[in-house]
Design a protein around this motif. Structure first.
Motif, mmCIF file in Angstrom:
data_model
loop_
_atom_site.group_PDB
_atom_site.id
_atom_site.type_symbol
_atom_site.label_atom_id
_atom_site.label_comp_id
_atom_site.label_asym_id
_atom_site.label_seq_id
_atom_site.Cartn_x
_atom_site.Cartn_y
_atom_site.Cartn_z
ATOM 1 N N TYR A 31 0.899 -1.317 -0.081
ATOM 2 C CA TYR A 31 -0.219 0.098 -0.035
ATOM 3 C C TYR A 31 0.913 1.560 -0.037
ATOM 4 O O TYR A 31 0.425 2.239 -0.625
ATOM 5 C CB TYR A 31 -0.952 -0.058 1.156
ATOM 6 C CG TYR A 31 -1.946 -1.225 1.241
ATOM 7 C CD1 TYR A 31 -2.929 -1.212 0.152
ATOM 8 C CD2 TYR A 31 -1.653 -2.366 2.116
ATOM 9 C CE1 TYR A 31 -3.881 -2.193 0.293
ATOM 10 C CE2 TYR A 31 -2.581 -3.373 1.996
ATOM 11 C CZ TYR A 31 -3.848 -3.396 1.113
ATOM 12 O OH TYR A 31 -4.462 -4.466 0.965
ATOM 13 N N HIS A 83 -5.713 2.367 -8.537
ATOM 14 C CA HIS A 83 -6.831 2.204 -7.964
ATOM 15 C C HIS A 83 -7.253 0.457 -7.978
ATOM 16 O O HIS A 83 -7.602 -0.012 -6.828
ATOM 17 C CB HIS A 83 -8.125 3.059 -8.506
ATOM 18 C CG HIS A 83 -9.539 2.825 -7.699
ATOM 19 N ND1 HIS A 83 -9.627 3.198 -6.501
ATOM 20 C CD2 HIS A 83 -10.565 2.065 -8.287
ATOM 21 C CE1 HIS A 83 -10.865 2.708 -6.289
ATOM 22 N NE2 HIS A 83 -11.283 2.291 -7.239
ATOM 23 N N MET A 84 -7.132 0.190 -9.129
ATOM 24 C CA MET A 84 -7.790 -1.348 -9.359
ATOM 25 C C MET A 84 -6.615 -2.290 -8.688
ATOM 26 O O MET A 84 -6.834 -3.137 -8.223
ATOM 27 C CB MET A 84 -7.608 -1.502 -10.816
ATOM 28 C CG MET A 84 -8.779 -0.953 -11.720
ATOM 29 S SD MET A 84 -8.870 -1.311 -13.236
ATOM 30 C CE MET A 84 -9.745 -3.154 -13.247
ATOM 31 N N CYS A 86 -5.057 -1.388 -5.875
ATOM 32 C CA CYS A 86 -5.358 -1.439 -4.465
ATOM 33 C C CYS A 86 -6.557 -2.119 -4.342
ATOM 34 O O CYS A 86 -6.614 -2.788 -3.266
ATOM 35 C CB CYS A 86 -5.449 0.112 -3.883
ATOM 36 S SG CYS A 86 -3.746 0.776 -3.950
ATOM 37 N N LYS A 87 -7.554 -2.128 -4.946
ATOM 38 C CA LYS A 87 -8.832 -2.763 -4.572
ATOM 39 C C LYS A 87 -8.540 -4.320 -4.712
ATOM 40 O O LYS A 87 -9.074 -5.068 -4.099
ATOM 41 C CB LYS A 87 -9.961 -2.405 -5.830
ATOM 42 C CG LYS A 87 -10.366 -1.045 -5.822
ATOM 43 C CD LYS A 87 -11.386 -0.901 -4.553
ATOM 44 C CE LYS A 87 -12.868 -1.501 -4.994
ATOM 45 N NZ LYS A 87 -13.696 -1.129 -3.886
ATOM 46 N N ALA A 88 -7.500 -4.911 -5.577
ATOM 47 C CA ALA A 88 -7.297 -6.093 -5.808
ATOM 48 C C ALA A 88 -6.597 -6.553 -4.351
ATOM 49 O O ALA A 88 -6.804 -7.458 -3.875
ATOM 50 C CB ALA A 88 -6.467 -6.464 -6.979
ATOM 51 N N LEU A 90 -6.847 -5.249 -1.537
ATOM 52 C CA LEU A 90 -8.021 -5.303 -0.420
ATOM 53 C C LEU A 90 -8.709 -6.529 -0.418
ATOM 54 O O LEU A 90 -9.152 -7.266 0.510
ATOM 55 C CB LEU A 90 -8.894 -4.029 -0.491
ATOM 56 C CG LEU A 90 -8.118 -2.715 -0.016
ATOM 57 C CD1 LEU A 90 -9.112 -1.425 -0.241
ATOM 58 C CD2 LEU A 90 -7.723 -2.989 1.496
ATOM 59 N N HIS A 91 -9.047 -6.807 -1.617
ATOM 60 C CA HIS A 91 -9.891 -8.128 -1.729
ATOM 61 C C HIS A 91 -9.179 -9.435 -1.278
ATOM 62 O O HIS A 91 -9.495 -10.223 -0.949
ATOM 63 C CB HIS A 91 -10.384 -8.170 -3.258
ATOM 64 C CG HIS A 91 -11.105 -9.447 -3.521
ATOM 65 N ND1 HIS A 91 -12.358 -9.464 -3.098
ATOM 66 C CD2 HIS A 91 -10.720 -10.445 -4.272
ATOM 67 C CE1 HIS A 91 -12.895 -10.705 -3.400
ATOM 68 N NE2 HIS A 91 -11.796 -11.508 -4.239
ATOM 69 N N GLU A 93 -7.133 -9.308 0.997
ATOM 70 C CA GLU A 93 -6.581 -8.719 2.227
ATOM 71 C C GLU A 93 -5.050 -8.687 2.539
ATOM 72 O O GLU A 93 -4.773 -9.534 3.591
ATOM 73 C CB GLU A 93 -7.264 -9.855 3.238
ATOM 74 C CG GLU A 93 -8.592 -9.659 2.918
ATOM 75 C CD GLU A 93 -9.658 -10.773 4.036
ATOM 76 O OE1 GLU A 93 -8.762 -11.552 4.791
ATOM 77 O OE2 GLU A 93 -10.789 -10.747 4.065
ATOM 78 N N THR A 108 -14.786 -3.934 10.853
ATOM 79 C CA THR A 108 -14.312 -4.663 9.758
ATOM 80 C C THR A 108 -14.339 -6.430 10.383
ATOM 81 O O THR A 108 -14.701 -7.179 9.635
ATOM 82 C CB THR A 108 -12.790 -4.693 9.480
ATOM 83 O OG1 THR A 108 -12.737 -3.175 9.135
ATOM 84 C CG2 THR A 108 -12.171 -5.523 8.524
#
Length: 120
Positions: A31, A83-84, A86-88, A90-91, A93, A108
């Motif tokens: 991150y 952005h994509m 970071c979303k991956a 987060l998905h 974890e 959470t």
């Protein structure tokens, strides 16, 4: 005078690109590493492309559209790809060095428990 301005843009671009590369190599987790290439390197490459546009526009007596199109493409795609990514992350974890605030930590944990209950 134009040469000094172009030289300043090239130096600025080189410095930003170098700082972005250092951030990618030296920061600890995913991150924080994502900020180096997306923020500093985008500004660095953007400065280099603006310098190239100015140079070739004034020396060829026409507007250099290649660099303008590459700059637009860079400024549109770099934030979207970051952005994509970071979303991956987060998905998946991926762990982060940053600590969540207490209110987000509780929500959470509750969200993860409720999603596990729904799958069972």
């Amino acid at each position: 005078m134009l040469e000094f301005f172009i030289s300043a843009l090239i130096l600025t671009g080189a410095i930003f690109t170098f700082i972005g590369s250092l951030g990618l190599a030296r920061l600890q987790d995913f991150y924080t590493r994502i900020h180096g290439p997306t923020k500093a390197t985008t500004l660095g490459v953007g400065s280099l492309l603006v310098a190239s546009t100015l140079y070739f526009s004034f020396h060829e007596d026409s507007i250099s559209l290649h660099e303008v199109l590459v700059t637009l493409f860079l400024f549109i795609t770099a934030p979207v790809s970051a952005h994509m990514l970071c979303k991956a992350a987060l998905h998946l974890e991926l762990p982060s060095l940053a600590k969540l605030p207490e209110s987000q930590t509780n929500s959470t944990v509750l969200h993860r428990q409720s999603s596990k209950d729904q799958h069972n």
